[in-house]
Design a protein around this motif. Structure first.
Motif, PDB file in Angstrom:
ATOM      1  N   PHE A  54       0.817  -1.219   0.000  1.00  0.00           N
ATOM      2  CA  PHE A  54       0.000   0.000   0.000  1.00  0.00           C
ATOM      3  C   PHE A  54       0.850   1.268   0.000  1.00  0.00           C
ATOM      4  CE2 PHE A  54       0.791  -1.753   4.195  1.00  0.00           C
ATOM      5  CZ  PHE A  54       1.496  -0.712   4.779  1.00  0.00           C
ATOM      6  N   PHE A 110       9.866   8.824  13.326  1.00  0.00           N
ATOM      7  CA  PHE A 110      10.586   8.239  12.191  1.00  0.00           C
ATOM      8  C   PHE A 110       9.581   7.413  11.400  1.00  0.00           C
ATOM      9  CE2 PHE A 110      14.958   9.513  12.743  1.00  0.00           C
ATOM     10  CZ  PHE A 110      14.889  10.103  13.992  1.00  0.00           C
ATOM     11  N   MET A 111       8.756   8.164  10.676  1.00  0.00           N
ATOM     12  CA  MET A 111       7.669   7.555   9.897  1.00  0.00           C
ATOM     13  C   MET A 111       7.695   8.060   8.468  1.00  0.00           C
ATOM     14  SD  MET A 111       4.497   7.600  12.533  1.00  0.00           S
ATOM     15  CE  MET A 111       4.602   6.859  14.152  1.00  0.00           C
ATOM     16  N   GLY A 112       8.820   8.618   8.061  1.00  0.00           N
ATOM     17  CA  GLY A 112       8.959   9.044   6.671  1.00  0.00           C
ATOM     18  C   GLY A 112       9.353   7.856   5.817  1.00  0.00           C
ATOM     19  N   PRO A 171      13.297   2.315   9.548  1.00  0.00           N
ATOM     20  CA  PRO A 171      14.367   2.744  10.457  1.00  0.00           C
ATOM     21  C   PRO A 171      15.202   1.595  11.002  1.00  0.00           C
ATOM     22  CG  PRO A 171      12.267   3.738  11.076  1.00  0.00           C
ATOM     23  CD  PRO A 171      11.977   2.801   9.957  1.00  0.00           C
ATOM     24  N   SER A 225       9.123   4.057  14.148  1.00  0.00           N
ATOM     25  CA  SER A 225       8.059   3.177  13.670  1.00  0.00           C
ATOM     26  C   SER A 225       8.686   2.070  12.833  1.00  0.00           C
ATOM     27  CB  SER A 225       7.080   3.992  12.819  1.00  0.00           C
ATOM     28  OG  SER A 225       6.135   3.151  12.215  1.00  0.00           O
ATOM     29  N   SER A 273       8.043  -1.730  10.558  1.00  0.00           N
ATOM     30  CA  SER A 273       7.127  -2.675   9.925  1.00  0.00           C
ATOM     31  C   SER A 273       7.181  -4.024  10.633  1.00  0.00           C
ATOM     32  CB  SER A 273       7.521  -2.845   8.467  1.00  0.00           C
ATOM     33  OG  SER A 273       8.858  -3.286   8.391  1.00  0.00           O
ATOM     34  N   SER A 303       3.948  -1.128  12.998  1.00  0.00           N
ATOM     35  CA  SER A 303       2.944  -1.094  11.926  1.00  0.00           C
ATOM     36  C   SER A 303       2.343  -2.485  11.817  1.00  0.00           C
ATOM     37  CB  SER A 303       3.605  -0.702  10.602  1.00  0.00           C
ATOM     38  OG  SER A 303       4.089   0.610  10.692  1.00  0.00           O
ATOM     39  N   ILE A 363      -3.381   0.901   9.838  1.00  0.00           N
ATOM     40  CA  ILE A 363      -4.040   1.677   8.783  1.00  0.00           C
ATOM     41  C   ILE A 363      -5.251   0.875   8.304  1.00  0.00           C
ATOM     42  CG2 ILE A 363      -2.010   2.973   8.014  1.00  0.00           C
ATOM     43  CD1 ILE A 363      -1.687   1.095   5.717  1.00  0.00           C
ATOM     44  N   ILE A 401      -5.463   4.591  11.608  1.00  0.00           N
ATOM     45  CA  ILE A 401      -5.208   5.612  10.582  1.00  0.00           C
ATOM     46  C   ILE A 401      -5.902   5.207   9.288  1.00  0.00           C
ATOM     47  CG2 ILE A 401      -3.389   6.879   9.341  1.00  0.00           C
ATOM     48  CD1 ILE A 401      -1.574   5.248  11.630  1.00  0.00           C
ATOM     49  N   ASN A 457      -4.391   6.589   3.359  1.00  0.00           N
ATOM     50  CA  ASN A 457      -4.211   7.788   2.536  1.00  0.00           C
ATOM     51  C   ASN A 457      -3.933   7.321   1.106  1.00  0.00           C
ATOM     52  OD1 ASN A 457      -3.877  10.502   2.101  1.00  0.00           O
ATOM     53  ND2 ASN A 457      -1.934  10.661   3.192  1.00  0.00           N
ATOM     54  N   VAL A 509      -2.761   6.462  -2.561  1.00  0.00           N
ATOM     55  CA  VAL A 509      -1.501   6.667  -3.289  1.00  0.00           C
ATOM     56  C   VAL A 509      -1.802   6.558  -4.776  1.00  0.00           C
ATOM     57  CG1 VAL A 509       0.804   5.717  -3.735  1.00  0.00           C
ATOM     58  CG2 VAL A 509      -0.132   5.656  -1.412  1.00  0.00           C
ATOM     59  N   ALA A 561       1.354  11.174   3.336  1.00  0.00           N
ATOM     60  CA  ALA A 561       1.796   9.805   3.649  1.00  0.00           C
ATOM     61  C   ALA A 561       3.170   9.575   3.034  1.00  0.00           C
ATOM     62  CB  ALA A 561       0.808   8.786   3.106  1.00  0.00           C
ATOM     63  N   CYS A 562       3.897   8.666   3.661  1.00  0.00           N
ATOM     64  CA  CYS A 562       5.322   8.580   3.343  1.00  0.00           C
ATOM     65  C   CYS A 562       5.571   8.246   1.882  1.00  0.00           C
ATOM     66  CB  CYS A 562       6.012   7.569   4.267  1.00  0.00           C
ATOM     67  SG  CYS A 562       5.576   5.860   4.012  1.00  0.00           S
ATOM     68  N   GLN A 588       5.164   9.997  -0.802  1.00  0.00           N
ATOM     69  CA  GLN A 588       4.293  10.452  -1.885  1.00  0.00           C
ATOM     70  C   GLN A 588       4.769  11.707  -2.611  1.00  0.00           C
ATOM     71  OE1 GLN A 588       0.114   9.928  -1.664  1.00  0.00           O
ATOM     72  NE2 GLN A 588       0.267   8.969   0.313  1.00  0.00           N
TER      73      GLN A 588
END
Ligand code: SAH
Ligand code: SF4
Length: 355
Positions: free
Chosen positions: A121, A158-160, A164, A194, A196, A217, A261, A290, A293, A295, A336-337, A339
């Motif tokens: 996603f 750290f969610m860009g 991480p 954050s 995965s 996540s 999400i 969340i 968002n 994409v 959202a990261c 994009q």
């Protein structure tokens, strides 16, 4: 690739014969004053400033685009020395109760160019991983965003772009500089990583000395659902991930957050809500819900507002964990990261060939 100053903590700065007290002056200019131009560091002798300017760079990146939205969420696109693009998002929030209101600034930071994890996603993972960011490129985002914001940054997430925990060798020294009172002086409790769900790295992170926050996540209550959108679940299935979280919590005595999400028809049924609540209870974790968002180019959608509220209600029923529904800010600027970078690459063939 390295930023000669920021890639090393200041204790390890080595500028040849420059004496220690001069290094302390430099540190003060860069971290306390946010001054990034040698010629403005007026208490250094001109000859030293010229010498530094000839031989050293402070920052490994420059701002090439900034976008603000109506709610003043601001997104920055940085160009790194090798032409790669990364992004950070600045999100203001007004908090407070009983008439005492304070405005706080949160910065969302990237840790890699692209991402190897490949969640289906997510815009960041579409092209795979280009490379890890260096320590200086991570710290540089915070320094530069602080200058753009013209005020202190209260929280870091750290969610860009990037995972991480897949870049700990560069990230941990960056955290040291960000947290140190001699660096950016942001409190550990105001910093959230954050992930995965790289289970072994979660356990490894448990021994990092500062009390940083951890968000997982989750996005699916069981393996079947999570696997549909997160291939990483094959390597670290839900149970293994939850065990790693338990180890982290036990070592740190610290509450974690489960991020979830909501994607229409994928993970938004009430059975998943029950599973999510039960995992949160087991870990005594908070939950962030969340709505997805969208994409560009991907076919996933957020559920209807009716379904979102039904899901929330289900999570809250029984013995309720602490749950927050985040209707995110900055929706209108692709917050959202990954994009903004995606758009820049699609809009500008020149930028795309630099990747
Ligand atoms: N790689 C880390 C951190 C970066 S992603 C991780 O996955 O946790 C930060 C968060 O943004 C993750 O929870 C991720 O699942 C979420 N995210 C990614 N794309 C999104 C989108 N289009 N809409 C909403 N959240 C998204
Ligand atoms: Fe990578 Fe996180 Fe995006 Fe997954 S959600 S692809 S881990 S950045």
């Amino acid at each position: 690739m390295t930023s000669l100053l920021l890639d090393h903590s200041f204790e390890k700065w080595n500028l040849g014969s420059v004496p220690k007290y001069r290094l302390e002056q430099l540190r003060h200019w860069i971290f306390d004053q946010g001054c990034l131009h040698w010629d403005e560091m007026t208490n250094l002798p001109k000859s030293l400033r010229d010498d530094l300017a000839r031989n050293w760079d402070i920052l490994p990146m420059e701002l090439i685009r900034s976008q603000g939205s109506s709610d003043t969420t601001q997104k920055f696109l940085w160009k790194l020395r090798d032409g790669q693009l990364i992004e950070s998002v600045l999100i203001p929030a007004t908090e407070g109760t009983q008439g005492v209101r304070a405005s706080r600034m949160t910065l969302c930071v990237s840790t890699q160019v692209g991402c190897a994890i490949g969640c289906k996603f997510c815009a960041s993972g579409l092209d795979g991983l280009k490379r890890n960011l260096s320590t200086g490129e991570i710290v540089g985002q915070v320094l530069l965003a602080r200058i753009q914001a013209k005020r202190r940054i209260d929280n870091l997430v750290f969610m860009g772009m990037g995972e991480p925990l897949a870049n700990l060798p560069a990230l941990l020294p960056a955290l040291d500089q960000i947290l140190s009172p001699k660096g950016l002086g942001i409190g550990a409790r105001h910093l959230t990583l954050s992930t995965s769900g790289l289970a072994p790295k979660i356990v490894e992170l448990a021994s990092y000395p500062a009390q940083i926050r951890l968000a997982i996540s989750l996005h699916g209550g069981d393996d079947e659902t999570r696997q549909k959108i997160m291939p990483i679940n094959k390597r670290f299935p839900v149970e293994e991930l939850l065990n790693a979280c338990e180890a982290f919590i036990q070592a740190r005595k610290k509450m974690i957050t489960l991020e979830y999400i909501l994607i229409e028809g994928v993970n938004d049924d009430l059975k998943q809500a029950e599973l999510l609540a039960s995992h949160a209870r087991r870990l005594n974790a908070k939950i962030n819900l969340i709505p997805y968002n969208r994409v560009e180019g991907l076919h996933w959608n957020r559920p209807s507002i009716h379904q979102i509220h039904a899901f929330l209600k289900k999570v809250e029923s029984g013995s309720p964990p602490r749950v927050t529904l985040r209707m995110e800010k900055g929706h209108d600027i692709d917050a959202a990261c990954g994009q903004l970078r995606l758009r820049e690459m699609n809009d500008s063939p020149q930028a795309a060939t630099l990747m």
